[in-house]
Design a protein around this motif. Structure first.
Motif, PDB file in Angstrom:
ATOM      1  N   GLN A   1      -4.768   8.897  -1.945  1.00  0.00           N
ATOM      2  CA  GLN A   1      -4.701   7.686  -2.748  1.00  0.00           C
ATOM      3  C   GLN A   1      -5.651   6.668  -2.146  1.00  0.00           C
ATOM      4  OE1 GLN A   1      -2.845   6.859  -5.645  1.00  0.00           O
ATOM      5  NE2 GLN A   1      -4.218   5.101  -5.553  1.00  0.00           N
TER       6      GLN A   1
ATOM      7  N   SER B   1      -4.532   3.315   7.311  1.00  0.00           N
ATOM      8  CA  SER B   1      -5.340   4.043   6.330  1.00  0.00           C
ATOM      9  C   SER B   1      -6.708   4.333   6.923  1.00  0.00           C
ATOM     10  CB  SER B   1      -5.481   3.213   5.060  1.00  0.00           C
ATOM     11  OG  SER B   1      -6.020   1.949   5.364  1.00  0.00           O
TER      12      SER B   1
ATOM     13  N   LEU C   1      -4.253  -5.595  -4.748  1.00  0.00           N
ATOM     14  CA  LEU C   1      -3.302  -4.490  -4.607  1.00  0.00           C
ATOM     15  C   LEU C   1      -2.189  -4.577  -5.640  1.00  0.00           C
ATOM     16  CD1 LEU C   1      -2.802  -4.079  -0.773  1.00  0.00           C
ATOM     17  CD2 LEU C   1      -3.659  -2.376  -2.361  1.00  0.00           C
TER      18      LEU C   1
ATOM     19  N   TYR D   1      -8.290   4.669   2.233  1.00  0.00           N
ATOM     20  CA  TYR D   1      -7.442   5.638   1.538  1.00  0.00           C
ATOM     21  C   TYR D   1      -6.383   6.203   2.457  1.00  0.00           C
ATOM     22  CZ  TYR D   1     -10.322   9.047   4.028  1.00  0.00           C
ATOM     23  OH  TYR D   1     -10.957   9.758   5.008  1.00  0.00           O
ATOM     24  N   ARG D   2      -5.376   6.773   1.856  1.00  0.00           N
ATOM     25  CA  ARG D   2      -4.324   7.482   2.569  1.00  0.00           C
ATOM     26  C   ARG D   2      -4.352   8.932   2.123  1.00  0.00           C
ATOM     27  NH1 ARG D   2       0.695   5.331   3.547  1.00  0.00           N
ATOM     28  NH2 ARG D   2       1.193   7.532   3.568  1.00  0.00           N
TER      29      ARG D   2
ATOM     30  N   LEU E   1       2.019   1.766  -3.393  1.00  0.00           N
ATOM     31  CA  LEU E   1       0.914   2.263  -4.212  1.00  0.00           C
ATOM     32  C   LEU E   1       0.801   3.779  -4.094  1.00  0.00           C
ATOM     33  CD1 LEU E   1      -1.272   0.830  -5.933  1.00  0.00           C
ATOM     34  CD2 LEU E   1      -2.828   1.169  -4.034  1.00  0.00           C
TER      35      LEU E   1
ATOM     36  N   LEU F   1      -6.852   2.994  -1.595  1.00  0.00           N
ATOM     37  CA  LEU F   1      -6.122   1.723  -1.573  1.00  0.00           C
ATOM     38  C   LEU F   1      -7.006   0.537  -1.919  1.00  0.00           C
ATOM     39  CD1 LEU F   1      -4.172   2.390   1.736  1.00  0.00           C
ATOM     40  CD2 LEU F   1      -3.368   2.751  -0.595  1.00  0.00           C
ATOM     41  N   ASP F   2      -8.200   0.513  -1.374  1.00  0.00           N
ATOM     42  CA  ASP F   2      -9.129  -0.581  -1.656  1.00  0.00           C
ATOM     43  C   ASP F   2     -10.519  -0.038  -1.859  1.00  0.00           C
ATOM     44  OD1 ASP F   2      -7.401  -2.982  -0.335  1.00  0.00           O
ATOM     45  OD2 ASP F   2      -7.489  -1.286   1.054  1.00  0.00           O
TER      46      ASP F   2
ATOM     47  N   THR G   1       0.841  -1.200   0.000  1.00  0.00           N
ATOM     48  CA  THR G   1       0.000   0.000   0.000  1.00  0.00           C
ATOM     49  C   THR G   1       0.873   1.247   0.000  1.00  0.00           C
ATOM     50  OG1 THR G   1      -0.195   0.022   2.404  1.00  0.00           O
ATOM     51  CG2 THR G   1      -1.921  -1.104   1.179  1.00  0.00           C
TER      52      THR G   1
END
Lengths: 271, 271
Positions: free
Chosen positions: B72, B95, B138, B63-64, A142, B74-75, A139
DNA sequence: CGGACACTTGATGACACTCAACTAGTGTGG
DNA sequence: CCACACTAGTTGAGTGTCATCAAGTGTCCG
């Protein structure tokens, strides 16, 4: 330097406490190591899956090849890392794996792993933890690839490698060997090798990173960490020991917390 | 449509066979669901970790947030997905997680999960498998962001969502509801929202994807799959049942396979 | 009817890619 | 010992994709 061997079991204990039985179970992983030379393939995408590997010595990496000839590196493995865990529930390899240096690997299969599930909570948690840790690395990569410019990408990656190496080799000085060509770095960071070269020049001119062939020097780690806004949160996995004491598990005792977000109100401690 | 409830246990059985005891253990996950509305936060980065969540209904995402205000994703989580597994071995959230639609979630904690390790190999393998599956998503996203242009990124992502939804809702027609704004898609794909808009226009002109607000139509799935070189390998996780039969595990029986790569010689079947 | 929001479209520029020429280091063979 | 090839990296010039900024449209909702 990283030529020195890593004590694998001791390394595992950084992730999760182990008792003697666990240690005995896990030493099995090192009983029949195989040796591969730099550049050699461990396996390729689409092959049938028959094993996982513990990297005992050396560096390795996994990657996906694209149709246009480019490729994306997914992981860089250091001693103590387990390779292939992510493919636990698949029939075929999702990525290829090759060696970056000469390497020593211990193999084990699904049955061993599932046997472990039955034999030891702690060993199970350890593998779970390693899988989670690798996911955290992914992550972070990413974010790195999706949202940062070339300079930040490279600086961040070098920071990450430095921190990861320090975890494996606590005595690591401010310079170290990183057996990754600029082309490889490009494949890791989603850049072109030409641009990696330019970016190294930039970092050198900024006095943040000096490079000579595969030797990397970070004159001032604090400065680099500051410049990249690097945070090592995602490298600090560890299963708290008290979780193994028998206690009240949810959801049995869960109070229906309708509408109120989990953890809301528990503010993050200032770091 | 995705308004219909998903039978979670039946969904789990796509990943790993379960017996009655396993099913009983796992139904616990749904006993005390909580409901969140669209946009609501489940938790935020850096908060202390106290639970995992099973998404029973609705969509969510993690997200981050970056310092410069961008973020960003992430999932993207669909019904049946477990949220937070990746943070198993961390002290703090890596996150943030928020809802894309109204959603229903079942909570459970570490002790429940570790208790599961002790109670059922199959349930353990199931969670291991879910973690591995998320990691596969990912890595595919990493390739997508690192090595493809805007058009390929968007088309590939839409393909992926279509395939994932089809797994949860086998009857899914060629049009479906995707509650993701263009800004959200931009945050997923590492693009700007402006460019997402342009890219949708491109896909429409190519006749590959039609979009009306959150409704996505794929007139010819085969064509889209062909155009994006999409392969659903990475969505097909499943733990083979025979692995649970007691058999010879490695490494006890491992022959030292010095120098010969694992699996070498077993060529991939032509797909 | 007005305001908020999501999206569209155009203009401009930055960052990173490609191509190509060049350098330096390393290994090989005569 | 030198010639040659080969690889990794550097540097410059030109190009292209995508970000940013800005103005404008459409839709929802009070």
């Amino acid at each position: 330097m990283d030529g020195s061997d890593v004590n694998i079991i001791r390394h595992f204990e950084k992730y999760c406490e182990l008792d003697d039985d666990d240690r005995t179970l896990l030493t099995e992983l090192e009983r029949h190591p195989m040796t591969l030379t730099a550049g050699e393939l461990l396996w390729e995408e689409h092959q049938a899956i028959d094993a996982f590997c513990l990297l005992r010595k050396g560096w390795a990496y996994s990657y996906r090849s694209m149709n246009d000839g480019t490729r994306q590196v997914l992981d860089v493995y250091l001693p103590g890392d387990v390779i292939g865990l992510r493919e636990f529930s698949f029939q075929r390899r999702l990525s290829s794996v090759a060696m970056l240096t000469e390497a020593s690997l211990g193999r084990f299969n699904h049955r061993y792993l599932i046997g472990l599930f039955g034999s030891s909570h702690r060993a199970t948690a350890l593998f779970f933890s390693m899988l989670a840790g690798q996911q955290a690395l992914l992550t972070e990569r990413l974010v790195n690839i999706g949202r940062r410019n070339a300079r930040e990408k490279l600086a961040h990656f070098i920071c990450e490698m430095y921190m990861r190496l320090k975890r494996v080799y606590p005595e690591l000085p401010q310079h170290f060997h990183m057996p990754l060509s600029q082309q490889m770095l490009a494949d890791i960071l989603g850049l072109s090798s030409v641009h990696v070269s330019r970016t190294f020049s930039e970092l050198r001119e900024a006095g943040l990173v000096y490079r000579d062939r595969n030797r990397i020097e970070i004159p001032d780690p604090e400065a680099l960490i500051e410049a990249t806004q690097f945070s090592d949160h995602y490298l600090r996995e560890r299963v708290a020991d008290h979780l193994f004491e028998s206690g009240k598990p949810w959801p049995e005792t869960a109070v229906a917390a309708k509408g109120s977000p989990v953890g809301q109100g528990r503010a993050a401690d200032p770091e």
